[in-house]
Structure formats: C-alpha cells, structure tokens
Design a protein around this motif. Sequence first.
Motif, PDB file in Angstrom:
ATOM      1  N   ALA A  84      -2.870  73.659 -21.627  1.00 34.14           N
ATOM      2  CA  ALA A  84      -3.912  73.710 -19.912  1.00 34.14           C
ATOM      3  C   ALA A  84      -5.297  75.249 -20.053  1.00 34.14           C
ATOM      4  CB  ALA A  84      -3.541  72.870 -18.604  1.00 34.14           C
ATOM      5  N   ASP A  85      -4.353  75.900 -20.418  1.00 34.41           N
ATOM      6  CA  ASP A  85      -4.505  77.399 -19.750  1.00 34.41           C
ATOM      7  C   ASP A  85      -5.443  77.193 -20.888  1.00 34.41           C
ATOM      8  OD1 ASP A  85      -3.866  77.580 -17.533  1.00 34.41           O
ATOM      9  OD2 ASP A  85      -2.162  79.566 -17.578  1.00 34.41           O
ATOM     10  N   SER A  86      -5.288  77.578 -21.876  1.00 34.75           N
ATOM     11  CA  SER A  86      -5.705  77.751 -23.154  1.00 34.75           C
ATOM     12  C   SER A  86      -6.761  76.476 -23.508  1.00 34.75           C
ATOM     13  CB  SER A  86      -5.524  77.290 -24.359  1.00 34.75           C
ATOM     14  OG  SER A  86      -5.774  77.084 -25.765  1.00 34.75           O
ATOM     15  N   MET A  87      -6.833  75.111 -22.676  1.00 35.56           N
ATOM     16  CA  MET A  87      -7.840  74.675 -22.141  1.00 35.56           C
ATOM     17  C   MET A  87      -9.209  74.130 -21.710  1.00 35.56           C
ATOM     18  SD  MET A  87      -6.120  71.006 -22.197  1.00 35.56           S
ATOM     19  CE  MET A  87      -7.392  70.349 -21.711  1.00 35.56           C
ATOM     20  N   ALA A  88      -8.484  75.754 -20.456  1.00 35.42           N
ATOM     21  CA  ALA A  88      -9.567  75.606 -19.648  1.00 35.42           C
ATOM     22  C   ALA A  88     -10.042  76.988 -20.343  1.00 35.42           C
ATOM     23  CB  ALA A  88      -8.500  76.778 -18.095  1.00 35.42           C
ATOM     24  N   ALA A  89      -9.805  77.892 -21.106  1.00 35.17           N
ATOM     25  CA  ALA A  89     -10.621  79.160 -21.448  1.00 35.17           C
ATOM     26  C   ALA A  89     -11.377  78.943 -22.444  1.00 35.17           C
ATOM     27  CB  ALA A  89      -9.233  80.013 -22.292  1.00 35.17           C
ATOM     28  N   ARG A  90     -11.386  77.781 -23.031  1.00 31.41           N
ATOM     29  CA  ARG A  90     -12.570  76.792 -23.936  1.00 31.41           C
ATOM     30  C   ARG A  90     -13.461  75.913 -23.418  1.00 31.41           C
ATOM     31  NH1 ARG A  90     -10.953  77.078 -29.392  1.00 31.41           N
ATOM     32  NH2 ARG A  90     -11.326  75.013 -29.698  1.00 31.41           N
ATOM     33  N   GLY A  91     -13.100  76.110 -21.676  1.00 32.39           N
ATOM     34  CA  GLY A  91     -14.754  75.107 -21.200  1.00 32.39           C
ATOM     35  C   GLY A  91     -13.798  74.447 -21.036  1.00 32.39           C
ATOM     36  N   TYR A  92     -13.297  73.767 -21.044  1.00 32.89           N
ATOM     37  CA  TYR A  92     -11.861  72.331 -20.678  1.00 32.89           C
ATOM     38  C   TYR A  92     -12.977  71.702 -18.902  1.00 32.89           C
ATOM     39  CZ  TYR A  92     -10.681  68.232 -19.881  1.00 32.89           C
ATOM     40  OH  TYR A  92     -10.222  66.432 -18.916  1.00 32.89           O
ATOM     41  N   GLY A  93     -13.728  70.765 -18.774  1.00 34.16           N
ATOM     42  CA  GLY A  93     -13.917  70.609 -17.721  1.00 34.16           C
ATOM     43  C   GLY A  93     -15.956  70.446 -17.592  1.00 34.16           C
ATOM     44  N   THR A  94     -16.331  71.675 -18.358  1.00 28.49           N
ATOM     45  CA  THR A  94     -17.478  71.930 -17.622  1.00 28.49           C
ATOM     46  C   THR A  94     -18.547  71.761 -18.009  1.00 28.49           C
ATOM     47  OG1 THR A  94     -17.313  73.540 -19.952  1.00 28.49           O
ATOM     48  CG2 THR A  94     -16.699  74.692 -17.579  1.00 28.49           C
TER      49      THR A  94
END
Lengths: 228, 292
Positions: free
Chosen positions: B195-205
């Motif tokens: 999940a953190d990796s997804m967030a770091a790669r811009g998931y949800g933006t």
Amino acid sequence: MKPIRNEKLRRTVRYLVPFVLAPGFVALGITVFHEKRYAFISLCIAVSAVALFATGFDKKRTGSRRLVIVSVLTALSIVGRFIPIFKPVTALTVLTGMYLGAESGFLAGSLTAVLSNFYFGQGPWTPFQMLSWGLLGFLAGILAEPLKRSRVLLFIYGIIAGALYSFIMDVWTVVWYNGDFSIKLYLAALVSAIPYTVSYVVSNVVFLWVFAKPFGEKLTRMHIKYGI
Amino acid sequence: MKALDSFNPLAVFVYFMASAGIAMFSMDPVILLLSMLGAVTLFVIRREGRQTGTHLFSLFLFLTLTVINPLFQHNGRTVLFVLNDNPITLEALLYGADAAAMVVSVLYWFRSFSSIITSDKLLYLFGLLSPKPALMISMALRFVPLFRMQAKRTDMAQRALGKYKEDNAIDFIRMKLSVFSIMVSWALENGIITADSMAARGYGTGRRTCFSPYKFRPQDALLLGLSLMLAGAVGAAMALGGLEFAFYPTVSKISPDFLRLAAYIAYALLSFLPATIEIGDALKWQYLRSRI
C-alpha cells in the motif's frame, strides 16, 4: 473500449437501484416471466444489492492501506476454501467485518464468493453467495463491539451465521428449481442440507475459536502500528 | 476449438447471460430442449475438462431432480400410482423433468462460461463498472499464489528449525498453526508495504483506469448485437404471453402460432450461435491449412 466514467456511474447506480431498478425488476418479472417471476426477481435483486454495496464502498474515501488489507484477507479466505469439508471462509469474513468495519466485511465476503467460484464453479448461485457471505461480514461489522467483548457471543454468531448461510442459499435453490417458493420443498432442501449446515456451523465455531484471538491481536496491532 | 476465447469479454458475458437467463426463466419445454442441445453441443465441441464424468453427473442430477417434484407436488389429473396415500401424477413428473432440464442446461452453460470468462476477463468487466473492486480483485488473485509460495517457504524454515516432530500428530498440527500465524502476520505487513509503495507511486491522485488488452472488434459487435436482438425477441414473445405453458391440472398443448414459432426460431439461433462460431473457426483453420 474506454472505462465508463466512474463518479457519475456510481452516483447513478446509488439512486437507480432502490428507486428504479428494484421496482423495475419486480414489474418486469411479473409481466414477462409469468411462471418464473420469483426466480427472476430474486436473482436481479441479489445482483443489484451487491452492486449497491460495491458503489457505497467505492464512494467512501477508503485509504489504499485498508484496501490492500481487505484484499489480503480475501486472498486468505480463498486459499482457506480449499480445505476439504471445514471451510474458514465465514470465520475470516466475520473477523474482517469485526476489525475492519462492516463495509470491508461485506466486500471481503462477496469478493471471496465470486473469486473462489473460479475454482469451485460459477453459476446463478454466485450472486446469492456474494450476498449471503457479504451480509454475514456486514452484520459482524455492525455487531463488532459486543462480539469483541464476549467470546460466547462470537460463537453464537458463528452458529447463527452457519445456519443463516444455509437458509439463504436454500431459498434460492427452491425458487430456482420450482419457479415458485414452496415451503415443503424448502423444508426438504433444509433437511437434505443438514450435513452441510452442520459442517458450516462446526467450522465457523472451530475457526472462530482458533483464529479470533491471534487475528484480533494481529489486526489490532495493524491498527496501532499503521493506523488502519 | 477455442474461437470464443478471443472475443471481447463483454460480448461473451452478455451472450451467456442471455442464453442461460432465458433458459432459467422459461418453462416452455421446447425452449429448454433447445437450451440443453445448444449448451451440450458447445461443451462437447470445446472439449472442456472431463467429458464423460460431467455427462454422467448431469444425467444423474437430471434423473434425481425429475423424481423429486412428484414426491412433493400432488397436483395434476393423471395419477400414475399412489405412494403412502399420496398420488404420484404424470403432470408433476413432467414438471420435474422440465425443471431438471432447466437446471442441467444452465449448469452446462456456466461450465462453458467459466472456461471462457477467466478471472482476468472478469477483472476487465469489473473495471468497466467500478475501479476499486477491480483493483482489489487483481490484488486478491495475485496474493493467492504468493501466499501459497510463502507458506511453503515458512513451512520449510520451520522444519529446518527442528522444533516439531514430524511423526507426532499434535506437533504436526501445532507446526501448521504456527506456519499459518506467521503467514498472516507476514501477509498483513507485506500488504502495508504494498500500500505504501502504491501511495508513493501516486495511487489515488488521478482518475483510475484499468488496463485492458481487449479490443472491441466488428465480430464482437456482431455477437453482442445478435445476442441482444435474439434475446429481445424471445423476451418480447414472453411478455406478450406467447410462451405460456402450464403443467397443472393438465399439460398444455403447444399450438404452432406465429409468436411461439418466432420465439423458438430466435432462441434456436441464439442457442447454437457459439457452437456455430467455434465450428466456423475450425473450418476456416482447416481450409487455411489445406492451402499450405
């Protein structure tokens, strides 16, 4: 093909299902499928209920962490369904609902049903399995506080959940076969399903007994450590 | 013969919902016979799974479901014999056979459906509707083999530690439980990292889209259009009362009026559509090979 624009569709589905689709299905069932209207209406309502829940989950801002954790628990119950006779699926769904909230419980239960059916066979029963497992997870989420406090209540919930799963699925079995609901056939279906119902009840209680504490600890730790 | 596998999942999905759906919600014996023939033909020419076993199981299921109805339903004029003071009627037996044909043919439709709509295609169909469940499906499907692999590794590590005797049943169960517990902790922690990796790669933006390798070609449009049109025709005939059929008190006769015949023809075309596609593809292939 482009994906449908989601925000708009989601909003439409949320209003469409209860006010237009559900009455529409009832009307269509009565006018078109004269003899089989009950089978048609119940199947359509089950599908649209699942769709309604899915849109609700999507609409709420759910963090990606919770999303991944629910997928993890779904995958665990899919793997668990391969255990012969005693299935931990309901127990895991109930625990998901209890510790991650009612909507996560619904989603974990219904996704487990549709995905594990790729291994166990898809059919017109899939929407009903999605709905009944989803509802068991959802109810566990609503009753989370008392279930966490008392193990006895948790076991009672497990017993009721096992029986309820059988009761809901057999309504569909009878309506599908008979085209109409017949109390005699329903009772016969329930009686012939007793071995399955017993195995559901036993496996729910056993797996809740084994899993409740370690799962509770692990998910609570997740909550404390990562704030999910 | 796997021509249907290359069709757009949406068209195939609509087709199966139409063909199985009409069979499921119709009581007309001719419609059910056509549905049975179409579904079995498709299953046989696609050579899916264990053929003989499936057919034997279907036959057994058909016979069982046929006899169940007269045991519980005693309506009907023609009494065959009396069992425990309850009349067993011909009408109830025929109704049972009708319902059994419906159940068995729908099972056949869904066997072919499952072999064509694989999980990646379901992902595409869900992606059209709502991206978040689609994402969760793809993650859950990916986690299943991952967990199996990790469980094997953990199991080997636990064995190597030598804490558990392998010939002792209680020790064996304790080892399995501890492997499971380790697995769950690992899976949850691993999920957080994902999940953190997804967030770091811009998931949800931004707005989420779903990758789809499926194009919508003319033949997909043809399959979709034909499915909708033929199913619509049968549905219209049903709505106008053209396919009404009663078993009680006596089995009604099939009158060859226009509406009924039109519905039969439409459903026969619908029912044999995928078998035609498969056979046509095989013939084309044979023709092309003969030219080499």
